[in-house]
Design a protein around this motif. Sequence first.
Motif, PDB file in Angstrom:
ATOM      1  N   CYS A 239     -79.158 -30.133  17.944  1.00 23.59           N
ATOM      2  CA  CYS A 239     -78.828 -29.287  16.782  1.00 23.59           C
ATOM      3  C   CYS A 239     -79.027 -27.847  17.222  1.00 23.59           C
ATOM      4  CB  CYS A 239     -79.710 -29.632  15.585  1.00 23.59           C
ATOM      5  SG  CYS A 239     -79.318 -28.630  14.116  1.00 23.59           S
TER       6      CYS A 239
ATOM      7  N   PHE B 186     -85.219 -33.783  14.554  1.00 22.36           N
ATOM      8  CA  PHE B 186     -84.022 -33.892  15.392  1.00 22.36           C
ATOM      9  C   PHE B 186     -84.408 -33.989  16.864  1.00 22.36           C
ATOM     10  CE2 PHE B 186     -81.420 -32.798  11.758  1.00 22.36           C
ATOM     11  CZ  PHE B 186     -80.178 -33.336  12.059  1.00 22.36           C
TER      12      PHE B 186
ATOM     13  N   ALA C  53     -81.902 -26.995  12.088  1.00 16.89           N
ATOM     14  CA  ALA C  53     -81.739 -27.963  11.003  1.00 16.89           C
ATOM     15  C   ALA C  53     -82.233 -27.379   9.690  1.00 16.89           C
ATOM     16  CB  ALA C  53     -82.487 -29.244  11.337  1.00 16.89           C
TER      17      ALA C  53
ATOM     18  N   CYS D 251     -76.865 -35.883   9.289  1.00 12.54           N
ATOM     19  CA  CYS D 251     -77.959 -35.975   8.318  1.00 12.54           C
ATOM     20  C   CYS D 251     -78.656 -37.343   8.421  1.00 12.54           C
ATOM     21  CB  CYS D 251     -77.441 -35.784   6.893  1.00 12.54           C
ATOM     22  SG  CYS D 251     -76.685 -34.170   6.575  1.00 12.54           S
TER      23      CYS D 251
ATOM     24  N   SER E  24     -71.439 -32.154  10.454  1.00 11.81           N
ATOM     25  CA  SER E  24     -72.736 -32.325   9.783  1.00 11.81           C
ATOM     26  C   SER E  24     -73.378 -33.645  10.207  1.00 11.81           C
ATOM     27  CB  SER E  24     -72.557 -32.308   8.265  1.00 11.81           C
ATOM     28  OG  SER E  24     -72.011 -31.074   7.837  1.00 11.81           O
TER      29      SER E  24
ATOM     30  N   CYS F 172     -82.892 -34.364   6.270  1.00 14.67           N
ATOM     31  CA  CYS F 172     -82.704 -33.317   7.274  1.00 14.67           C
ATOM     32  C   CYS F 172     -81.242 -33.319   7.709  1.00 14.67           C
ATOM     33  CB  CYS F 172     -83.603 -33.567   8.492  1.00 14.67           C
ATOM     34  SG  CYS F 172     -85.353 -33.237   8.176  1.00 14.67           S
ATOM     35  N   CYS F 173     -80.658 -32.125   7.769  1.00 16.52           N
ATOM     36  CA  CYS F 173     -79.247 -31.999   8.145  1.00 16.52           C
ATOM     37  C   CYS F 173     -79.070 -30.886   9.166  1.00 16.52           C
ATOM     38  CB  CYS F 173     -78.376 -31.703   6.927  1.00 16.52           C
ATOM     39  SG  CYS F 173     -78.204 -33.087   5.775  1.00 16.52           S
ATOM     40  N   CYS F 174     -78.055 -31.063   9.982  1.00 18.46           N
ATOM     41  CA  CYS F 174     -77.657 -30.037  10.945  1.00 18.46           C
ATOM     42  C   CYS F 174     -76.164 -29.792  10.764  1.00 18.46           C
ATOM     43  CB  CYS F 174     -77.957 -30.502  12.371  1.00 18.46           C
ATOM     44  SG  CYS F 174     -77.434 -29.308  13.634  1.00 18.46           S
TER      45      CYS F 174
ATOM     46  N   CYS G  93     -87.752 -30.431  10.139  1.00 21.99           N
ATOM     47  CA  CYS G  93     -86.470 -31.075  10.458  1.00 21.99           C
ATOM     48  C   CYS G  93     -86.063 -30.791  11.902  1.00 21.99           C
ATOM     49  CB  CYS G  93     -85.393 -30.599   9.496  1.00 21.99           C
ATOM     50  SG  CYS G  93     -85.529 -31.315   7.833  1.00 21.99           S
ATOM     51  N   ASP G  94     -86.346 -29.570  12.391  1.00 21.59           N
ATOM     52  CA  ASP G  94     -86.061 -29.282  13.804  1.00 21.59           C
ATOM     53  C   ASP G  94     -86.822 -30.258  14.695  1.00 21.59           C
ATOM     54  OD1 ASP G  94     -84.362 -27.184  13.267  1.00 21.59           O
ATOM     55  OD2 ASP G  94     -85.944 -25.662  13.330  1.00 21.59           O
TER      56      ASP G  94
ATOM     57  N   ASP H  86     -87.746 -26.707   6.883  1.00 22.45           N
ATOM     58  CA  ASP H  86     -86.740 -26.682   7.947  1.00 22.45           C
ATOM     59  C   ASP H  86     -87.350 -26.928   9.324  1.00 22.45           C
ATOM     60  OD1 ASP H  86     -84.955 -26.151   5.955  1.00 22.45           O
ATOM     61  OD2 ASP H  86     -84.684 -24.021   6.437  1.00 22.45           O
TER      62      ASP H  86
END
Length: 470
Positions: A89, A82, A93, A66, A64, A100-102, A78-79, A75
Amino acid sequence: MYSWATSNSSGAASAYCNDSDYTFVWDANWVYGPYSCVFRPAHFLWEKRADGLFFTTSVSNTRSKCFDAPTATEDLACDAAFASASVSCSVGASYSGGTCCCHEKFYEFPAAVEHMTVGLDHAFTSLYASEISTGKAALPRTIIRKKGCKKTSHESGDVFTIPEGDYVEVPLQTILQMFDIDLDEEGCDQSGGRQTDYVDGKCAKARVTGLSIDLEVSYFNFDQSEVFVDGKTLCIIEVSPEITWTSVGNKIVANTKPRWARSGASPLRNAKESLNRYRYGIMVRIKGQEGQIGQFNLVNLLNILVKAAVMLGVSGTVATMVAKYLLGKKSEVYNSAINERLCFSRELARFSAQALVAKNCFAVLDRDGSGRVTEKELGVQLQDILAAEMDEHGVAACAKAIFNVLEDGSDVLGSAVKVAPSPEDEPGISVFDLIHVLQNDRLTWSDFKQYILADAKEEEKLQSEKTALS
């Protein structure tokens, strides 16, 4: 090993490395695979736990990444975040609460874990450790066998015998071969497998799910095991497998200063990375620690004998109660036989009747009128009755039986019987002796006389009282 390492770097399949046949789909949310091989140090492959040892056969990894993204609201944003930060990612994401997390998943097989060895240093003590030499032991002679194996002869169920003083050291592969378990075959139909683990007609391979192996340890002293032969303490380890999903849960490694957070034009705020390794594998559990360790105790033996005697008495009482009250009409017969009643008046009447019968019988037997019947005279009369059933020796034995009873019993006067001799010194019996033989030994002639005299006195007293009243 070289071909595995080469295939792993090139992505080609070799053995269980990069083989799509190992991928297993439980449902849309739980997909296992594809798997690549990794070469890990020993401390990564196994660990000691409270109840045994765990050897990792497969790992489901989640990495993960973040960071804070205050301008993102979905989302897709977030892409873009990243991509702008030049952080890869591949799975897309996700946005949540300004972050934002992947979450990327990948799966690994630690290579050659089945060739590691299970080692066991074992000992025991007991309440009798200070009293007898077999009350404790360290590394006693140890026998390893399959649980539930039916022995057909001495040592027929024993797989290994480890001498006294040696550690128990058995390779995992050897334990698996005891049960014909192959990590690279589907587990459901193998020894210890479960049919309930089938999903849409497919079962995961044992290397993917892992399995549990139970080692049930038992200690024995004296002659409390069928293989106890040398007078020393014995250890028996019974082994049983179960192939099903076996894991030790999550192992998370966190990094609050990842390198990728500083690779872009501007550092990412509150960037962090974590790696969650969810490990499946072979759980070797030490169970039981039982057996039979004891010392001879005379008091315990006496207690057991007393309890056995009490139980026998209870069973006899129960049988008697059933016979007396629970068998319907038959219980009336059993009850009268078990609780035989005694009535002096009835016994006196029976004695009087038997005396009359004995008088007539004696007159027939005493042919010479001497007042005694000899064994020879008895034999003559019995010969007339029993000639068709037995020979002369049998008839003589029957005649002698009457004399034997009188010699061993008590006469009608309550004293020892002395069969009256005839003038020729040949033993003979009187009419009272014959009456005694006809009795059932509950009352003697002396008893009857006492009863008659007491009854006569009571009757005389009643008559006197009646006379006085009149």
